[in-house]
Scaffold this motif. Structure first.
Motif, PDB file in Angstrom:
ATOM      1  N   SER A   1     -14.138  34.827 -57.633  1.00  0.00           N
ATOM      2  CA  SER A   1     -14.660  33.974 -58.941  1.00  0.00           C
ATOM      3  C   SER A   1     -15.990  33.332 -58.601  1.00  0.00           C
ATOM      4  O   SER A   1     -16.247  32.413 -59.135  1.00  0.00           O
ATOM      5  N   THR A   2     -16.710  33.672 -57.425  1.00  0.00           N
ATOM      6  CA  THR A   2     -17.981  33.201 -57.094  1.00  0.00           C
ATOM      7  C   THR A   2     -18.823  34.230 -57.058  1.00  0.00           C
ATOM      8  O   THR A   2     -19.943  34.011 -56.365  1.00  0.00           O
ATOM      9  N   ALA A   3     -19.029  35.339 -57.666  1.00  0.00           N
ATOM     10  CA  ALA A   3     -19.968  36.173 -57.651  1.00  0.00           C
ATOM     11  C   ALA A   3     -21.110  35.883 -58.350  1.00  0.00           C
ATOM     12  O   ALA A   3     -20.986  35.003 -59.502  1.00  0.00           O
ATOM     13  N   PRO A   4     -22.415  36.210 -58.211  1.00  0.00           N
ATOM     14  CA  PRO A   4     -23.523  35.883 -58.998  1.00  0.00           C
ATOM     15  C   PRO A   4     -23.198  36.470 -60.642  1.00  0.00           C
ATOM     16  O   PRO A   4     -22.378  37.235 -60.689  1.00  0.00           O
ATOM     17  N   PRO A   5     -24.144  35.670 -61.466  1.00  0.00           N
ATOM     18  CA  PRO A   5     -23.652  36.380 -62.854  1.00  0.00           C
ATOM     19  C   PRO A   5     -24.236  37.750 -63.001  1.00  0.00           C
ATOM     20  O   PRO A   5     -25.371  38.016 -62.751  1.00  0.00           O
TER      21      PRO A   5
ATOM     22  N   LEU B   1     -17.398  35.809 -67.217  1.00  0.00           N
ATOM     23  CA  LEU B   1     -18.212  34.765 -66.790  1.00  0.00           C
ATOM     24  C   LEU B   1     -17.536  33.473 -66.803  1.00  0.00           C
ATOM     25  O   LEU B   1     -17.005  33.192 -67.916  1.00  0.00           O
ATOM     26  N   ARG B   2     -17.845  32.528 -65.842  1.00  0.00           N
ATOM     27  CA  ARG B   2     -17.646  31.089 -66.154  1.00  0.00           C
ATOM     28  C   ARG B   2     -18.243  30.331 -65.024  1.00  0.00           C
ATOM     29  O   ARG B   2     -18.484  30.627 -64.106  1.00  0.00           O
ATOM     30  N   ASN B   3     -19.160  29.218 -65.743  1.00  0.00           N
ATOM     31  CA  ASN B   3     -19.842  28.188 -65.043  1.00  0.00           C
ATOM     32  C   ASN B   3     -20.881  29.120 -64.153  1.00  0.00           C
ATOM     33  O   ASN B   3     -20.960  28.741 -62.724  1.00  0.00           O
ATOM     34  N   GLN B   4     -21.465  29.639 -64.806  1.00  0.00           N
ATOM     35  CA  GLN B   4     -22.706  30.392 -64.209  1.00  0.00           C
ATOM     36  C   GLN B   4     -22.194  31.372 -62.947  1.00  0.00           C
ATOM     37  O   GLN B   4     -23.270  31.573 -62.091  1.00  0.00           O
TER      38      GLN B   4
END
Length: 372
Positions: A169-173, A148-151
């Motif tokens: 690097s943009t998947a949901p949490p 995780l990074r930046n939600q």
């Protein structure tokens, strides 16, 4: 819903459920089986081997063994010994790979003899909270790790030489016990399937890095409550029997206090709930409420264990068939894993644009200087 069907659903969901099997203090994850049929359990910062007859023995407890802090959820998976074409190497059968969620963030490898070593350090994330092998092939049989990074979730694919490819690097949490969809799982075959306990959604992530909502779980969600552990019912499970296992971790000062037990559910209960081979089973962290997800042209979810308990589920769900069937033929690996070529072209285009702007500025200044 007709009254007879409603009555049948209530009757089945009331009788189907998770039962305490073996007590293991601090248990929070299960993986496997190894080639000898045993599961590997993570509990209180150590590893244990769990036989199907219930015998539990310490593993990697000697010199150069494995021991970490008891608090962090250092999830793990067991290598099935698959070949990575892109790296021209094999993962060793029965090696255990465990995430290090706190610095130094990375992955620890434990060989079958119980010797622990650093496998790879990972950067670009604040923590790690998921790991699973691609046993289907779209990710070229790599080890999939999530941080995780930046939600947002970053998902990387690690090969048997420690090479790392970023899938997205943009998947949901996302967090918990992940799975990879088998070849028969509709249009999502071969994709990573991951739960989001906070929203209650179940997501898929393709080998090119595309995230897509698979289905809304339809059950209570939120931190320490929502969907946590996912696994697919293996071939032969409903015909020849088997057992599902999951960890119930004791958690102080929590509405779902847990029991430090490994829970299990026999195939008879799974069949009574209407599950089929190839279905996705997902267990909620709070209370072990369980749903069945079935995908063909579209996906739907059905609650199969509705009676919430005090259970506090963590880590992977493991479903073992009594008579394992031959492993289906692998799906072909995606040529552009994580859309690396597209990302490279985008970076080149951005670089070329910046260079063009700089050249234009230099030329403009040169013209102004000549006019003076």
């Amino acid at each position: 819903m007709p009254m007879a069907w409603a009555y049948l659903f209530v009757l089945v969901s009331a009788t189907v459920g998770w039962q305490p099997w073996q007590h293991l203090p601090g248990v929070f994850d299960l993986a496997g089986p190894r080639s000898d049929g045993q599961l590997v359990a993570a509990a209180a910062g150590r590893l244990f081997l769990v036989a199907t007859d219930g015998a539990i023995a310490p593993f990697a407890a000697g010199q150069a063994g494995y021991q970490v802090a008891a608090g962090p959820e250092a999830y793990l998976d067991v290598s099935p010994g698959l070949h990575v074409v892109g790296a021209n190497c094999d993962f060793t059968r029965d090696d255990v790979f465990a995430i290090r969620p706190a610095p130094p963030i990375g992955i620890t490898r434990v060989d079958p003899q119980g010797h622990a070593s650093n496998f790879v350090d990972l950067t670009g994330v604040d923590s790690l909270n998921g790991i699973v092998f691609d046993t289907v092939g779209r990710f070229d049989h790599r080890l999939l790790v999530l941080g995780l990074r930046n939600q947002h979730s970053t998902i990387v694919a690690v090969d048997c030489k420690g090479g790392v490819v970023t899938i997205t690097s943009t998947a949901p949490p996302l967090e918990g016990g992940f799975a990879v969809a088998p070849a028969g799982f509709g249009t999502h075959a071969g994709e990573l399937v991951a739960p989001d306990e906070n929203s209650g959604a179940i997501w898929t992530v393709s080998a090119t890095g595309r995230s897509e909502l698979l289905v809304a779980s339809g059950i209570p969600h939120g931190g320490d409550i929502g969907v946590e552990s996912a696994a697919f019912v293996p071939s032969g499970f409903t015909a020849h029997g088997g057992t599902a296992y999951v960890a119930d971790r004791a958690t102080a000062n929590n509405p779902h206090a847990g029991t430090d037990n490994i829970l299990r559910m026999p195939s008879s209960d799974v069949i009574a709930a209407g599950l089929r081979d190839g279905d996705l089973l997902v267990v909620a962290e709070g209370g072990a409420v369980t749903i069945d997800v079935r995908c063909r042209a579209t996906c739907s979810s059905t609650v199969v264990v509705s009676a919430g308990t005090s259970a506090h589920i963590e880590g992977h769900l493991v479903i073992l068939a009594a008579q394992p069937q031959p492993v289906p033929r692998s799906l072909p690996a995606v040529a552009d894993l994580g859309s690396q070529r597209a990302q490279l072209l985008a970076r080149v285009a951005i670089g070329a644009l910046i260079a063009a702007i700089l050249v234009a500025l230099v030329l403009l200044r040169a013209r102004r200087a000549r006019r003076r």
